[in-house]
Design a protein around this motif. Sequence first.
Motif, PDB file in Angstrom:
ATOM      1  N   VAL A 160       0.850  -1.193   0.000  1.00 26.48           N
ATOM      2  CA  VAL A 160       0.000   0.000   0.000  1.00 26.48           C
ATOM      3  C   VAL A 160       0.883   1.238   0.000  1.00 26.48           C
ATOM      4  O   VAL A 160       1.856   1.317   0.764  1.00 26.48           O
ATOM      5  CB  VAL A 160      -0.932   0.041   1.229  1.00 26.48           C
ATOM      6  CG1 VAL A 160      -1.791   1.309   1.203  1.00 26.48           C
ATOM      7  CG2 VAL A 160      -1.809  -1.194   1.301  1.00 26.48           C
ATOM      8  N   ARG A 161       0.541   2.199  -0.838  1.00 25.39           N
ATOM      9  CA  ARG A 161       1.201   3.498  -0.834  1.00 25.39           C
ATOM     10  C   ARG A 161       0.133   4.563  -1.067  1.00 25.39           C
ATOM     11  O   ARG A 161      -0.556   4.537  -2.095  1.00 25.39           O
ATOM     12  CB  ARG A 161       2.289   3.569  -1.893  1.00 25.39           C
ATOM     13  CG  ARG A 161       3.153   4.834  -1.809  1.00 25.39           C
ATOM     14  CD  ARG A 161       4.365   4.725  -2.717  1.00 25.39           C
ATOM     15  NE  ARG A 161       5.231   3.619  -2.330  1.00 25.39           N
ATOM     16  CZ  ARG A 161       6.188   3.693  -1.400  1.00 25.39           C
ATOM     17  NH1 ARG A 161       6.382   4.830  -0.751  1.00 25.39           N
ATOM     18  NH2 ARG A 161       6.939   2.653  -1.123  1.00 25.39           N
ATOM     19  N   ILE A 162      -0.006   5.472  -0.128  1.00 26.48           N
ATOM     20  CA  ILE A 162      -0.992   6.549  -0.201  1.00 26.48           C
ATOM     21  C   ILE A 162      -0.245   7.870  -0.123  1.00 26.48           C
ATOM     22  O   ILE A 162       0.370   8.190   0.907  1.00 26.48           O
ATOM     23  CB  ILE A 162      -2.021   6.444   0.945  1.00 26.48           C
ATOM     24  CG1 ILE A 162      -2.729   5.085   0.910  1.00 26.48           C
ATOM     25  CG2 ILE A 162      -3.031   7.577   0.864  1.00 26.48           C
ATOM     26  CD1 ILE A 162      -3.601   4.822   2.139  1.00 26.48           C
ATOM     27  N   ALA A 163      -0.267   8.638  -1.213  1.00 26.08           N
ATOM     28  CA  ALA A 163       0.415   9.929  -1.270  1.00 26.08           C
ATOM     29  C   ALA A 163      -0.609  11.040  -1.102  1.00 26.08           C
ATOM     30  O   ALA A 163      -1.556  11.141  -1.892  1.00 26.08           O
ATOM     31  CB  ALA A 163       1.151  10.075  -2.590  1.00 26.08           C
ATOM     32  N   GLN A 164      -0.415  11.861  -0.067  1.00 22.34           N
ATOM     33  CA  GLN A 164      -1.351  12.936   0.243  1.00 22.34           C
ATOM     34  C   GLN A 164      -0.730  14.276  -0.143  1.00 22.34           C
ATOM     35  O   GLN A 164       0.397  14.575   0.241  1.00 22.34           O
ATOM     36  CB  GLN A 164      -1.675  12.926   1.744  1.00 22.34           C
ATOM     37  CG  GLN A 164      -2.197  11.584   2.241  1.00 22.34           C
ATOM     38  CD  GLN A 164      -2.406  11.570   3.742  1.00 22.34           C
ATOM     39  OE1 GLN A 164      -3.522  11.590   4.227  1.00 22.34           O
ATOM     40  NE2 GLN A 164      -1.304  11.528   4.494  1.00 22.34           N
ATOM     41  N   HIS A 165      -1.485  15.060  -0.898  1.00 21.23           N
ATOM     42  CA  HIS A 165      -0.986  16.358  -1.317  1.00 21.23           C
ATOM     43  C   HIS A 165      -2.120  17.371  -1.257  1.00 21.23           C
ATOM     44  O   HIS A 165      -3.264  17.017  -0.940  1.00 21.23           O
ATOM     45  CB  HIS A 165      -0.372  16.281  -2.722  1.00 21.23           C
ATOM     46  CG  HIS A 165      -1.095  15.349  -3.641  1.00 21.23           C
ATOM     47  ND1 HIS A 165      -2.167  15.733  -4.417  1.00 21.23           N
ATOM     48  CD2 HIS A 165      -0.897  14.023  -3.894  1.00 21.23           C
ATOM     49  CE1 HIS A 165      -2.591  14.710  -5.123  1.00 21.23           C
ATOM     50  NE2 HIS A 165      -1.847  13.646  -4.829  1.00 21.23           N
ATOM     51  N   ALA A 166      -1.802  18.631  -1.556  1.00 18.01           N
ATOM     52  CA  ALA A 166      -2.754  19.707  -1.304  1.00 18.01           C
ATOM     53  C   ALA A 166      -4.040  19.569  -2.107  1.00 18.01           C
ATOM     54  O   ALA A 166      -5.109  19.980  -1.649  1.00 18.01           O
ATOM     55  CB  ALA A 166      -2.095  21.057  -1.601  1.00 18.01           C
TER      56      ALA A 166
END
Length: 327
Positions: A117-123
């Motif tokens: 799992v990879r979850i990238a959070q950005h603006a």
Amino acid sequence: MVTHEPELTSPVELCLPDGRLNPAAVGWTRRPLHSAHLRGWGRAKRWEYWGIVTPDHIVGLVVSSLDYAGVHGLYVLDRATGRETSTDAVVPLARGSVLPPRSGAGEVAVRAGSLRVRIAQHADGTTIRATAPDVRLDVEVPLPPGHESLGVVVPWSAKRFQYTVKDVGRPVRGTLVLHGRTYKVGGPDAFAVLDHGRGKWPYAITWNWAAGAAPGRAIQLGGKWTDGTGVTENALVVDGRLHKIGEELRWSYDRSDWLRPWRISGERVDVTFTPFHEKVSRTNLGVVANETHQCFGHFTGWALTDDGTKTDLDGLVGWAEEARNRW
């Protein structure tokens, strides 16, 4: 019971330098403002849960650190056939779990057995990529301008407290590969829900949670775990605007038949939830145990906005659950 919860509008630390609850952090927000730098070991829980609903499937993805273990999973329900596909992983001491202190910022990641799992959070949104046997999920969850989410700090005591962000009705687009077949994810009837949690919990706790959405409308309802704290996690979202519901709600459902209709009601909410599928999760390791009944289904009923306008909730799709934990 009606509550009187302050709305917070500035960034705040969840904890004091000694690890206790920061009194100034207690309240609710319309966007993530809390930084949860949990200190020490013992009863600390961190998790990211994403639920995705499409006309064809329901997906549940969790990455969590419960101190003594990382509990992770990827679940897919085929709505037409009722077939469940799931991969679960338990990692001692939550080794390798990456869970940042701020919702909406940083990266969530785990590699556990056959689960990635990879979850990238950005603006401007979140990218979710997850793989497991027979499943590959690759979706974007945009953050529309002005979209609001419910953040709440629940204070049991100075040493026991929880910060949660419940973000309901987010748009989602991408692909789901299930048993070799590729499905497109997107459109007006597809949405995502985030449950971001950081805190230090009592040993034994029970909670209810319901979330549902349809174009332009979404509901977030909770119960049991917040009772008596003076704080609730109830909200209505209309066209991205959050209307906080500050009252403890009544939950009525049949624990001997989870697929019978549920009713959740109060002064500002009256909904009936009719399930079409029950997902059961059980763990019993003696001192540590969990039993969760998560039902997927349809909502009917209404809720009131802040100015008293009645919003029709007929046609919302989502879930209602009961979870009992010793952890």
